[in-house]
Design a protein around this motif. Structure first.
Motif, PDB file in Angstrom:
ATOM      1  N   ALA A  68      12.700  13.487 -11.762  1.00 47.02           N
ATOM      2  CA  ALA A  68      11.676  12.461 -11.984  1.00 47.02           C
ATOM      3  C   ALA A  68      11.045  12.581 -13.369  1.00 47.02           C
ATOM      4  O   ALA A  68      10.331  11.688 -13.805  1.00 47.02           O
ATOM      5  CB  ALA A  68      10.595  12.564 -10.917  1.00 47.02           C
ATOM      6  N   ARG A  83      14.116   5.205 -15.964  1.00 56.41           N
ATOM      7  CA  ARG A  83      13.170   6.101 -15.310  1.00 56.41           C
ATOM      8  C   ARG A  83      13.253   5.925 -13.804  1.00 56.41           C
ATOM      9  O   ARG A  83      13.122   4.811 -13.300  1.00 56.41           O
ATOM     10  CB  ARG A  83      11.735   5.815 -15.771  1.00 56.41           C
ATOM     11  N   LEU A  86       9.747   7.468  -7.597  1.00 55.94           N
ATOM     12  CA  LEU A  86       9.612   8.623  -6.716  1.00 55.94           C
ATOM     13  C   LEU A  86       8.728   8.281  -5.526  1.00 55.94           C
ATOM     14  O   LEU A  86       7.691   7.650  -5.669  1.00 55.94           O
ATOM     15  CB  LEU A  86       9.004   9.777  -7.535  1.00 55.94           C
ATOM     16  N   PHE A  88       6.875  10.061  -2.077  1.00 54.94           N
ATOM     17  CA  PHE A  88       6.486  11.380  -1.590  1.00 54.94           C
ATOM     18  C   PHE A  88       6.380  11.398  -0.072  1.00 54.94           C
ATOM     19  O   PHE A  88       6.422  10.381   0.593  1.00 54.94           O
ATOM     20  CB  PHE A  88       5.111  11.758  -2.162  1.00 54.94           C
ATOM     21  N   ALA A  92       0.775   8.287  -0.953  1.00 52.89           N
ATOM     22  CA  ALA A  92       0.295   8.238  -2.336  1.00 52.89           C
ATOM     23  C   ALA A  92      -0.085   6.828  -2.783  1.00 52.89           C
ATOM     24  O   ALA A  92      -0.053   6.519  -3.972  1.00 52.89           O
ATOM     25  CB  ALA A  92       1.315   8.844  -3.308  1.00 52.89           C
ATOM     26  N   LEU A  93      -0.434   5.970  -1.827  1.00 53.27           N
ATOM     27  CA  LEU A  93      -0.922   4.645  -2.209  1.00 53.27           C
ATOM     28  C   LEU A  93      -2.365   4.793  -2.678  1.00 53.27           C
ATOM     29  O   LEU A  93      -3.094   5.650  -2.193  1.00 53.27           O
ATOM     30  CB  LEU A  93      -0.867   3.696  -1.005  1.00 53.27           C
ATOM     31  N   ASN A 102      -1.321  -2.615  -4.920  1.00 52.45           N
ATOM     32  CA  ASN A 102      -0.619  -1.378  -5.220  1.00 52.45           C
ATOM     33  C   ASN A 102       0.748  -1.685  -5.818  1.00 52.45           C
ATOM     34  O   ASN A 102       1.167  -1.071  -6.789  1.00 52.45           O
ATOM     35  CB  ASN A 102      -0.442  -0.554  -3.933  1.00 52.45           C
ATOM     36  N   LEU A 105       0.429  -3.181  -9.307  1.00 55.62           N
ATOM     37  CA  LEU A 105       0.158  -2.206 -10.368  1.00 55.62           C
ATOM     38  C   LEU A 105       1.467  -1.635 -10.902  1.00 55.62           C
ATOM     39  O   LEU A 105       1.648  -1.501 -12.118  1.00 55.62           O
ATOM     40  CB  LEU A 105      -0.753  -1.087  -9.849  1.00 55.62           C
ATOM     41  N   ALA A 106       2.397  -1.323  -9.974  1.00 55.51           N
ATOM     42  CA  ALA A 106       3.695  -0.807 -10.401  1.00 55.51           C
ATOM     43  C   ALA A 106       4.425  -1.856 -11.246  1.00 55.51           C
ATOM     44  O   ALA A 106       5.039  -1.535 -12.260  1.00 55.51           O
ATOM     45  CB  ALA A 106       4.539  -0.431  -9.192  1.00 55.51           C
ATOM     46  N   LYS A 108       2.999  -4.248 -13.023  1.00 54.78           N
ATOM     47  CA  LYS A 108       2.274  -4.367 -14.286  1.00 54.78           C
ATOM     48  C   LYS A 108       2.675  -3.247 -15.245  1.00 54.78           C
ATOM     49  O   LYS A 108       2.980  -3.487 -16.421  1.00 54.78           O
ATOM     50  CB  LYS A 108       0.772  -4.298 -14.008  1.00 54.78           C
ATOM     51  N   LEU A 109       2.705  -2.001 -14.712  1.00 50.94           N
ATOM     52  CA  LEU A 109       3.074  -0.868 -15.555  1.00 50.94           C
ATOM     53  C   LEU A 109       4.535  -0.961 -15.969  1.00 50.94           C
ATOM     54  O   LEU A 109       4.937  -0.417 -16.993  1.00 50.94           O
ATOM     55  CB  LEU A 109       2.810   0.450 -14.820  1.00 50.94           C
ATOM     56  N   VAL A 128      10.283  -5.185   2.967  1.00 52.16           N
ATOM     57  CA  VAL A 128       9.973  -4.074   3.885  1.00 52.16           C
ATOM     58  C   VAL A 128       9.340  -4.594   5.174  1.00 52.16           C
ATOM     59  O   VAL A 128       8.748  -3.845   5.939  1.00 52.16           O
ATOM     60  CB  VAL A 128       9.061  -3.009   3.232  1.00 52.16           C
ATOM     61  N   ARG A 148       6.190   2.157   4.182  1.00 46.46           N
ATOM     62  CA  ARG A 148       6.956   0.970   3.776  1.00 46.46           C
ATOM     63  C   ARG A 148       6.352   0.323   2.544  1.00 46.46           C
ATOM     64  O   ARG A 148       7.077  -0.140   1.656  1.00 46.46           O
ATOM     65  CB  ARG A 148       7.030  -0.027   4.933  1.00 46.46           C
ATOM     66  N   ARG A 153       6.519  -0.309  -3.298  1.00 40.14           N
ATOM     67  CA  ARG A 153       5.954  -0.006  -4.614  1.00 40.14           C
ATOM     68  C   ARG A 153       6.979   0.726  -5.477  1.00 40.14           C
ATOM     69  O   ARG A 153       7.083   0.474  -6.686  1.00 40.14           O
ATOM     70  CB  ARG A 153       4.685   0.839  -4.466  1.00 40.14           C
ATOM     71  N   GLN A 157       9.353  -0.768  -9.239  1.00 40.95           N
ATOM     72  CA  GLN A 157       9.584  -0.215 -10.569  1.00 40.95           C
ATOM     73  C   GLN A 157      10.953  -0.589 -11.118  1.00 40.95           C
ATOM     74  O   GLN A 157      11.257  -0.274 -12.265  1.00 40.95           O
ATOM     75  CB  GLN A 157       9.441   1.308 -10.538  1.00 40.95           C
TER      76      GLN A 157
ATOM     77  N   LEU B 195      -1.902  14.229  -6.377  1.00 35.83           N
ATOM     78  CA  LEU B 195      -0.824  13.345  -5.946  1.00 35.83           C
ATOM     79  C   LEU B 195      -0.937  11.970  -6.605  1.00 35.83           C
ATOM     80  O   LEU B 195       0.062  11.370  -7.006  1.00 35.83           O
ATOM     81  CB  LEU B 195      -0.866  13.201  -4.427  1.00 35.83           C
ATOM     82  N   PHE B 196      -2.166  11.461  -6.738  1.00 36.88           N
ATOM     83  CA  PHE B 196      -2.367  10.159  -7.377  1.00 36.88           C
ATOM     84  C   PHE B 196      -1.911  10.210  -8.833  1.00 36.88           C
ATOM     85  O   PHE B 196      -1.316   9.265  -9.337  1.00 36.88           O
ATOM     86  CB  PHE B 196      -3.840   9.754  -7.324  1.00 36.88           C
ATOM     87  N   THR B 202       4.818   8.747 -12.438  1.00 36.63           N
ATOM     88  CA  THR B 202       6.175   8.239 -12.200  1.00 36.63           C
ATOM     89  C   THR B 202       6.220   6.726 -12.393  1.00 36.63           C
ATOM     90  O   THR B 202       7.271   6.162 -12.624  1.00 36.63           O
ATOM     91  CB  THR B 202       6.685   8.546 -10.777  1.00 36.63           C
ATOM     92  N   MET B 203       5.052   6.079 -12.283  1.00 31.84           N
ATOM     93  CA  MET B 203       5.019   4.630 -12.498  1.00 31.84           C
ATOM     94  C   MET B 203       4.766   4.287 -13.962  1.00 31.84           C
ATOM     95  O   MET B 203       4.703   3.118 -14.328  1.00 31.84           O
ATOM     96  CB  MET B 203       3.920   3.996 -11.633  1.00 31.84           C
TER      97      MET B 203
END
Lengths: 261, 306
Positions: A68, A83, A86, A88, A92-93, A102, A105-106, A108-109, A128, A148, A153, A157, B195-196, B202-203
């Motif tokens: 990663a 890239r 990942l 977890f 991790a939301l 959420n 945001l992915a 957007k980034l 999902v 899901r 999310r 990416q 974790l955040f 990663t994003m």
């Protein structure tokens, strides 16, 4: 800074989603440097589903972190096709955003234009099977729904490689079974490559095209199996159970060695 | 295991496979529905009985005891303890003379302006202390130590530096509130789950993007707690400054009102000032900070119903 992770551009045609070559990793431990991963060489082909299987201390999560780009290998090289995303064990939301936001945001980034984000997020939620959950807060979702959304999310990416670090380990067995079906379906629909870490032998066989067994302390590749049972499989299927028994025997052998030392 | 006479499909492996996709969809919808937690808002009558009634009763009891002390001649000297009626008259007179709101506004205006200034300074300061290791090692301990220094200690030097004017009041407010706000943000950032940060990285949320999209929103609850405390410190500092540094040019705020009461040996006026100071402190907390905090916590599912 992940210097070892070379990013291959789309112009360059790549025949791998991830190429791990002679990777070793050691950490400073209480008794000198401790070797966690020893000379790992592994390719994940585009569109391939590979599970990494091992007991505790085999360094499977460490390996995933290296792929990663969250950490650098002590030696060897890792190349990925873009890239990787990942996922977890914990979802991790981000609790300050809704499920839909959420995902946005992915997006957007990842550089998706503002006007397209909402629509794309809805599409991913539909993928999902969570259409209509755009405005749900994370705490309003069940464990399976959270994973899901996390999967949606990660898919947002647009990476060609999805890394999954025991993503279903914290779920109840019923939900886990259903998510296995879902993951298989989504993998087939999207064509994404998956490197999936687990300590659950049946889960590994249920999902993967290839199962890679790691030995523990240090983590080395012990053996590989190609799983030719056609999808969709069920975790209860006889061929799945058969292969699981074979792999479990080998895994137990690896573990026994530690008791004899 | 598989029986052909069942139509359920769940036990029939072959059928489950043929339309497995549909099956999973239905199964999943069922699981989601089973695990769905219904969130309902509590009706007003319940909130009233649980949250609003108790403080009203407590206030009533205090007033009753107070009045009883006077009525049954436990305290006979009205210069030591005025009756609730005397204090009420004091309030009424100030209201009729049109001065009451003036007292409040003089102090509240200073307090809010000072607080906003403290906010503008404390926030970037907290960010830098939390993120830059050297700065943290250098001034982190001093910053948390400053919180235990009573802000009234800053009044004498501030008077000598700046004179008896509004700037001196603001200086005292800032010295009291900036450390609280900065510290709140620092502890908020420290408590962001790693974790955040990993998920963010990663994003592609690194550097300023990471700070803006992940670190700041994640630390918001701690930051809000810091703001709340910062306001309390602002208000207390201001009162200390107004009591010590009262001057006719500064206008009469609540601290000056208290000091005037002491000079005039008027216990009702002193009580009036104390009640107003308390009232403003509680009102700002109740009207601004508590709703803000509850909103943030509720949206994150962190508000546990008791």
């Amino acid at each position: 800074m992940a210097t070892a992770v070379a990013k291959a551009g789309p112009a360059e045609s790549v025949e791998y989603a991830a190429r791990i070559e002679h990777v070793s990793k050691s950490f400073a431990g209480p008794v000198g440097r401790q070797l966690v991963l020893d000379d790992i060489t592994l390719d994940v082909a585009p569109g391939e589903f590979v599970t990494l299987l091992g007991a505790s201390g085999c360094g499977k999560s460490t390996l995933l972190n290296l792929v990663a780009g969250l950490d650098d290998p002590s030696s060897g090289s890792i190349k990925t096709d873009g890239r990787p995303s990942l996922m977890f064990q914990e979802h991790a939301l981000f609790p300050w955003l809704t499920a839909g936001k959420n995902i946005e945001l992915a997006l957007k980034l990842g550089g998706v234009a503002k006007n397209d984000r909402r629509e794309r997020a809805e599409e991913l939620l539909t993928l999902v099977r969570l259409q209509g959950s755009y405005d749900k807060r994370v705490h309003e979702l069940s464990g399976g729904m959270r994973q899901r959304v996390a999967l949606a999310r990660a898919l947002a990416q647009e990476s060609r490689l999805l890394l999954m670090d025991e993503p279903f380990a914290a779920l109840d067995a019923i939900t886990r079974d259903v998510l296995h079906d879902e993951l298989t379906r989504i993998w087939a629909e999207t064509g994404v490559s998956v490197l999936f870490v687990t300590h659950n032998v049946r889960e590994a066989v249920r999902l993967a095209q290839r199962v890679v067994l790691l030995s523990s302390r240090p983590g080395r590749i012990a053996r590989e199996w190609t799983v030719e049972i056609p999808q969709p499989r069920r975790i209860e299927d006889a061929p799945v159970a058969e292969l699981s028994i074979e792999i479990t025997e080998q895994l137990r052998g690896e573990i026994r060695r530690h008791g004899q030392q | 295991m598989a029986s052909s006479d069942t139509k359920s499909g769940l036990t029939d492996t072959r059928q489950a496979r043929s339309d497995g996709n549909l099956q999973t969809a239905g199964l999943e919808a069922g699981l989601d529905a089973l695990e769905n937690v219904a969130t309902t808002r509590t009706p007003f009558s319940v909130t009233f009985r649980a949250k609003i009634l108790p403080p009203l009763i407590a206030t009533g009891v205090v007033l009753l005891v107070w009045q009883a002390l006077i009525t049954f001649n436990v305290v006979t000297d009205p210069t030591k303890l005025p009756s609730p009626g005397d204090v009420a008259t004091e309030f009424k007179d100030a209201w009729l003379e049109g001065k009451l709101l003036g007292y409040i506004w003089t102090s509240v205006e200073r307090g809010l302006l000072g607080f906003l200034l403290a906010l503008a300074i404390g926030t970037p300061l907290g960010l830098i202390v939390a993120r830059v290791k050297f700065v943290r090692a250098a001034i982190g301990p001093v910053l948390s130590g400053l919180q235990s220094l009573p802000s009234v200690a800053w009044v004498p030097p501030a008077v000598l530096w700046l004179g008896l004017n509004n700037s001196m009041m603001y200086a005292v407010i800032l010295l009291g509130a900036v450390p609280s706000i900065a510290n709140g943000l620092v502890s908020g950032i420290d408590q962001v789950p790693p974790l955040f940060l990993r998920a963010g990285r990663t994003m592609g949320a690194t550097g300023w993007k990471g700070a803006w999209h992940i670190v700041l929103p994640a630390s918001l609850p701690g930051y809000l707690a810091g703001l709340k405390q910062g306001w309390a410190f602002s208000w207390r500092s201001l009162m200390a400054a107004e009591i010590i540094a009262s001057s006719p040019d500064l206008g009469i705020g609540l601290g000056a009102l208290l000091e005037n009461g002491r000079n005039a040996s008027s216990m009702p006026m002193i009580f009036e000032a104390i009640f107003l100071i308390l009232f403003v402190g509680i009102a700002v907390d109740l009207l601004v900070f508590s709703p803000l905090e509850r909103r943030v916590l509720r949206s994150r599912g962190l508000l546990v119903k008791s």
